[in-house]
Design a protein around this motif. Structure first.
Motif, PDB file in Angstrom:
ATOM      1  N   VAL A 158      16.047   6.256  -6.448  1.00  0.00           N
ATOM      2  CA  VAL A 158      15.482   5.037  -5.886  1.00  0.00           C
ATOM      3  C   VAL A 158      13.975   4.993  -6.145  1.00  0.00           C
ATOM      4  O   VAL A 158      13.241   5.892  -5.731  1.00  0.00           O
ATOM      5  CB  VAL A 158      15.743   4.939  -4.371  1.00  0.00           C
ATOM      6  CG1 VAL A 158      15.162   3.645  -3.814  1.00  0.00           C
ATOM      7  CG2 VAL A 158      17.245   5.023  -4.090  1.00  0.00           C
ATOM      8  N   VAL A 159      13.554   3.946  -6.835  1.00  0.00           N
ATOM      9  CA  VAL A 159      12.127   3.717  -7.070  1.00  0.00           C
ATOM     10  C   VAL A 159      11.720   2.586  -6.131  1.00  0.00           C
ATOM     11  O   VAL A 159      11.897   1.408  -6.434  1.00  0.00           O
ATOM     12  CB  VAL A 159      11.857   3.333  -8.541  1.00  0.00           C
ATOM     13  CG1 VAL A 159      10.360   3.130  -8.764  1.00  0.00           C
ATOM     14  CG2 VAL A 159      12.398   4.400  -9.486  1.00  0.00           C
ATOM     15  N   GLY A 160      11.202   2.945  -4.978  1.00  0.00           N
ATOM     16  CA  GLY A 160      10.877   1.928  -3.987  1.00  0.00           C
ATOM     17  C   GLY A 160      10.564   2.533  -2.642  1.00  0.00           C
ATOM     18  O   GLY A 160      10.223   3.717  -2.539  1.00  0.00           O
ATOM     19  N   GLU A 181       4.483   2.146  -4.192  1.00  0.00           N
ATOM     20  CA  GLU A 181       3.620   1.511  -3.209  1.00  0.00           C
ATOM     21  C   GLU A 181       3.629  -0.003  -3.365  1.00  0.00           C
ATOM     22  O   GLU A 181       3.412  -0.528  -4.450  1.00  0.00           O
ATOM     23  CB  GLU A 181       2.187   2.037  -3.363  1.00  0.00           C
ATOM     24  CG  GLU A 181       1.231   1.544  -2.306  1.00  0.00           C
ATOM     25  CD  GLU A 181      -0.162   2.120  -2.462  1.00  0.00           C
ATOM     26  OE1 GLU A 181      -1.074   1.644  -1.766  1.00  0.00           O
ATOM     27  OE2 GLU A 181      -0.330   3.039  -3.292  1.00  0.00           O
ATOM     28  N   LYS A 182       3.883  -0.691  -2.265  1.00  0.00           N
ATOM     29  CA  LYS A 182       3.869  -2.150  -2.291  1.00  0.00           C
ATOM     30  C   LYS A 182       2.435  -2.658  -2.270  1.00  0.00           C
ATOM     31  O   LYS A 182       1.568  -2.059  -1.640  1.00  0.00           O
ATOM     32  CB  LYS A 182       4.643  -2.707  -1.093  1.00  0.00           C
ATOM     33  CG  LYS A 182       6.145  -2.513  -1.189  1.00  0.00           C
ATOM     34  CD  LYS A 182       6.859  -3.239  -0.063  1.00  0.00           C
ATOM     35  CE  LYS A 182       8.373  -3.128  -0.217  1.00  0.00           C
ATOM     36  NZ  LYS A 182       9.093  -3.863   0.849  1.00  0.00           N
ATOM     37  N   PRO A 183       2.182  -3.754  -2.959  1.00  0.00           N
ATOM     38  CA  PRO A 183       0.806  -4.294  -2.974  1.00  0.00           C
ATOM     39  C   PRO A 183       0.390  -4.776  -1.594  1.00  0.00           C
ATOM     40  O   PRO A 183       1.142  -5.465  -0.910  1.00  0.00           O
ATOM     41  CB  PRO A 183       0.903  -5.452  -3.974  1.00  0.00           C
ATOM     42  CG  PRO A 183       2.343  -5.843  -3.979  1.00  0.00           C
ATOM     43  CD  PRO A 183       3.114  -4.573  -3.753  1.00  0.00           C
ATOM     44  N   GLY A 184      -0.824  -4.404  -1.182  1.00  0.00           N
ATOM     45  CA  GLY A 184      -1.347  -4.829   0.106  1.00  0.00           C
ATOM     46  C   GLY A 184      -2.281  -6.013  -0.046  1.00  0.00           C
ATOM     47  O   GLY A 184      -2.468  -6.550  -1.143  1.00  0.00           O
ATOM     48  N   ILE A 185      -2.886  -6.388   1.051  1.00  0.00           N
ATOM     49  CA  ILE A 185      -3.784  -7.538   1.053  1.00  0.00           C
ATOM     50  C   ILE A 185      -4.997  -7.279   0.160  1.00  0.00           C
ATOM     51  O   ILE A 185      -5.522  -8.192  -0.475  1.00  0.00           O
ATOM     52  CB  ILE A 185      -4.232  -7.878   2.500  1.00  0.00           C
ATOM     53  CG1 ILE A 185      -5.037  -9.177   2.528  1.00  0.00           C
ATOM     54  CG2 ILE A 185      -5.021  -6.724   3.104  1.00  0.00           C
ATOM     55  CD1 ILE A 185      -4.250 -10.393   2.134  1.00  0.00           C
ATOM     56  N   ARG A 186      -5.441  -6.017   0.078  1.00  0.00           N
ATOM     57  CA  ARG A 186      -6.603  -5.702  -0.759  1.00  0.00           C
ATOM     58  C   ARG A 186      -6.309  -5.947  -2.234  1.00  0.00           C
ATOM     59  O   ARG A 186      -7.174  -6.418  -2.986  1.00  0.00           O
ATOM     60  CB  ARG A 186      -7.024  -4.245  -0.549  1.00  0.00           C
ATOM     61  CG  ARG A 186      -7.597  -3.960   0.826  1.00  0.00           C
ATOM     62  CD  ARG A 186      -8.042  -2.521   0.978  1.00  0.00           C
ATOM     63  NE  ARG A 186      -9.126  -2.207   0.066  1.00  0.00           N
ATOM     64  CZ  ARG A 186      -9.687  -1.001  -0.022  1.00  0.00           C
ATOM     65  NH1 ARG A 186      -9.250  -0.009   0.741  1.00  0.00           N
ATOM     66  NH2 ARG A 186     -10.671  -0.798  -0.870  1.00  0.00           N
ATOM     67  N   GLY A 262      -0.083  -3.805 -13.200  1.00  0.00           N
ATOM     68  CA  GLY A 262       1.267  -3.852 -12.650  1.00  0.00           C
ATOM     69  C   GLY A 262       1.331  -3.553 -11.166  1.00  0.00           C
ATOM     70  O   GLY A 262       2.411  -3.314 -10.628  1.00  0.00           O
ATOM     71  N   THR A 263       0.186  -3.579 -10.478  1.00  0.00           N
ATOM     72  CA  THR A 263       0.174  -3.302  -9.036  1.00  0.00           C
ATOM     73  C   THR A 263       0.445  -4.546  -8.202  1.00  0.00           C
ATOM     74  O   THR A 263       0.622  -4.448  -6.989  1.00  0.00           O
ATOM     75  CB  THR A 263      -1.187  -2.701  -8.612  1.00  0.00           C
ATOM     76  OG1 THR A 263      -2.246  -3.552  -9.063  1.00  0.00           O
ATOM     77  CG2 THR A 263      -1.375  -1.326  -9.225  1.00  0.00           C
ATOM     78  N   LEU A 264       0.471  -5.711  -8.847  1.00  0.00           N
ATOM     79  CA  LEU A 264       0.803  -6.962  -8.166  1.00  0.00           C
ATOM     80  C   LEU A 264       1.845  -7.696  -9.002  1.00  0.00           C
ATOM     81  O   LEU A 264       1.643  -7.921 -10.190  1.00  0.00           O
ATOM     82  CB  LEU A 264      -0.444  -7.831  -7.997  1.00  0.00           C
ATOM     83  CG  LEU A 264      -0.289  -9.084  -7.121  1.00  0.00           C
ATOM     84  CD1 LEU A 264      -0.025  -8.679  -5.669  1.00  0.00           C
ATOM     85  CD2 LEU A 264      -1.545  -9.949  -7.194  1.00  0.00           C
ATOM     86  N   PRO A 265       3.004  -8.048  -8.407  1.00  0.00           N
ATOM     87  CA  PRO A 265       4.063  -8.721  -9.164  1.00  0.00           C
ATOM     88  C   PRO A 265       3.599 -10.043  -9.765  1.00  0.00           C
ATOM     89  O   PRO A 265       2.881 -10.808  -9.122  1.00  0.00           O
ATOM     90  CB  PRO A 265       5.161  -8.950  -8.117  1.00  0.00           C
ATOM     91  CG  PRO A 265       4.899  -7.942  -7.047  1.00  0.00           C
ATOM     92  CD  PRO A 265       3.397  -7.795  -7.001  1.00  0.00           C
TER      93      PRO A 265
END
Length: 473
Positions: A158-160, A181-186, A262-265
């Motif tokens: 699992v990649v997630g 890591e999911k993208p945060g507000i920053r 690639g850190t933000l979809p």
């Protein structure tokens, strides 16, 4: 049978790479010709598989520049070294899948979509189960749709996040969890380039120069205009970054931008860009209709810059200078001030100088790397020798315009002692010269206006000029 004896099948989009090939290829197609969007809508009517195949026929993706997930690559290499069969199974078109397989040289076989079959979800599960048998393979995935496959696999990589891992654990054995890591507000704020909003402070210039700073309604209009313009600008920044993915990935600093890295979809950008523009338009309800017209001109000119004008020598810097000047026009429209010829001339020459500084700096950096031409631009490294005098001359002309303005009859309606503003010309001469010396030394590492707002000497120059203007009143 041990887990290592089962073939290891890996997904591509969002798993092996931190991006989506369908969106990336779509953006490249649109960047080549915006009217291709009409073709895309026609292809989509015939199904997703047909759409992917038609785009793949027309778009070549530089697979060596894709944002690969290094943790996934390392795990695949580790399992490959143990003699395990490694398989690529993706919903992306087979042309791209084979190109990636040839580039990485780690896969024993490839499953991918063709012009008839979209290999996603159940279709992928059916193809893999038919080839390897029920629960006779392991699968590496990253999203909810992969649960369709994990339901019929021996084990899962699992990649997630932990939530997806828990869902997969109810269906099969968890072989490995690779956190993503999911993208945060920053990350989102970085993509919006909020730090570039300081340039939109130019919107307040007409309010200041008209001497109406004490008017509360006009101050409110100026603030609303600033917010609307900033949101519109961020909308274009998102679009520009998505269109420039592969150029940015080859740039020393731009490769760290969220979409390129690639850190933000990309899907986030495709949704946020029009949403921000819509909010900006709604804010225009509080402003004169002329502001909306100027905002529309800015947006359309920026789109033209993103799609075409940025690749035309000198046209790009003139366009950038115009975009800066449009900010002043927008401010005038917001507060109902008629701009003078002097202010427009001054701003156009000054901003042309600063736009050329930006290109000149890029060429100096390329020269240090032994490169010959810019990426996505029409310049060659040797053009730096010509750009420097052109930019310096444009900056000095802006000072000349300021001097002529101080000596003109128009200034007497606003200033009782305009001659007291003359020292401002000396300050401007110093500032323009200093900016170009810094650029010539290769120390201009930011947008010139953003640099000026961080540079203490520049701040002092602005304060001095303001002081001379106040004294002259």
């Amino acid at each position: 049978m041990s887990t290592g004896a089962y073939p290891l099948v890996v997904d591509l989009d969002g798993t092996l790479i931190r991006s989506d090939l369908l969106i990336e290829s779509f953006l490249m197609l649109i960047k080549d010709n915006p009217f291709n969007l009409i073709l895309v809508l026609c292809w989509l009517v015939k199904g997703k598989a047909h759409l992917k195949a038609e785009i793949a026929k027309r778009v070549d993706i530089p697979v060596d520049l894709l944002p690969y997930n290094q943790d996934v690559l390392d795990y695949l290499a580790q399992e490959k070294a143990k003699g395990r069969e490694i398989v690529l199974a993706t919903a992306s078109n087979e042309r791209y899948a084979k190109a990636i397989s040839d580039h990485l040289t780690i896969f024993d076989s490839v499953f991918a979509s063709n012009d008839r079959l979209n290999l996603s979800g159940r279709n992928k599960r059916s193809a893999l189960t038919k080839r390897y048998g029920e629960r006779q393979y392991s699968y590496v995935g990253n999203e909810q749709i992969d649960l369709e496959v994990w339901q019929h696999t021996h084990s899962a990589v699992v990649v997630g996040d932990s939530k997806l891992t828990s869902a997969a654990e109810m269906l099969c054995t968890i072989e490995k969890h690779i956190p993503l890591e999911k993208p945060g507000i920053r990350t989102f704020v970085k993509a919006l380039r909020v730090h570039q909003w300081v340039k939109n402070g130019l919107i307040l210039v007409p309010l200041l120069t008209s001497h109406n700073i004490e008017s509360i309604p006009l101050i409110f209009a100026g603030i609303v205009a600033f917010i609307a313009f900033s949101l519109c600008a961020s909308s274009v920044y998102l679009l520009n970054d998505m269109l420039d993915l592969f150029d940015d990935r080859q740039h020393a600093t731009k490769k760290e931008r969220p979409f390129a890295k690639g850190t933000l979809p990309l899907l986030t950008g495709l949704i946020a860009s029009p949403a921000l523009l819509l909010i900006a338009i709604v804010l225009c309800v509080f402003l004169p209709i002329e502001f909306l017209a100027v905002l529309a001109v800015y947006y359309l000119l920026t789109l033209a810059y993103s799609f075409k004008l940025k690749r035309l020598v000198m046209v790009d810097v003139i366009t950038l200078a115009s975009l800066y000047t449009i900010r002043i026009l927008a401010g005038a429209a917001a507060v109902g001030v008629t701009l003078s010829f002097w202010l427009l001339s001054f701003s156009m020459f000054l901003f042309l100088s600063l736009a050329i500084v930006k290109r000149y700096t890029e060429l100096l950096k390329l020269r240090s790397k032994k490169a010959t031409k810019t990426l996505g631009r029409g310049y060659q490294v040797q053009d730096a020798e010509l750009l420097a005098p052109l930019g310096g001359a444009s900056g000095y002309i802006s000072v000349l315009v300021l001097a002529l303005y101080i000596n003109s009859p128009d200034v007497k309606s606003l200033y009782s002692q305009p001659e007291l503003m003359w020292p401002a010309c000396l300050v401007m001469l110093y500032w323009v010269s200093r900016i170009w010396i810094i650029a010539h030394r290769g120390n201009m590492n930011d947008d010139p206006i953003v640099f000026a707002l961080k540079d203490m000497a520049s701040i002092i120059c602005v304060l001095l000029i303001m002081a001379f203007m106040i004294i002259a009143v």
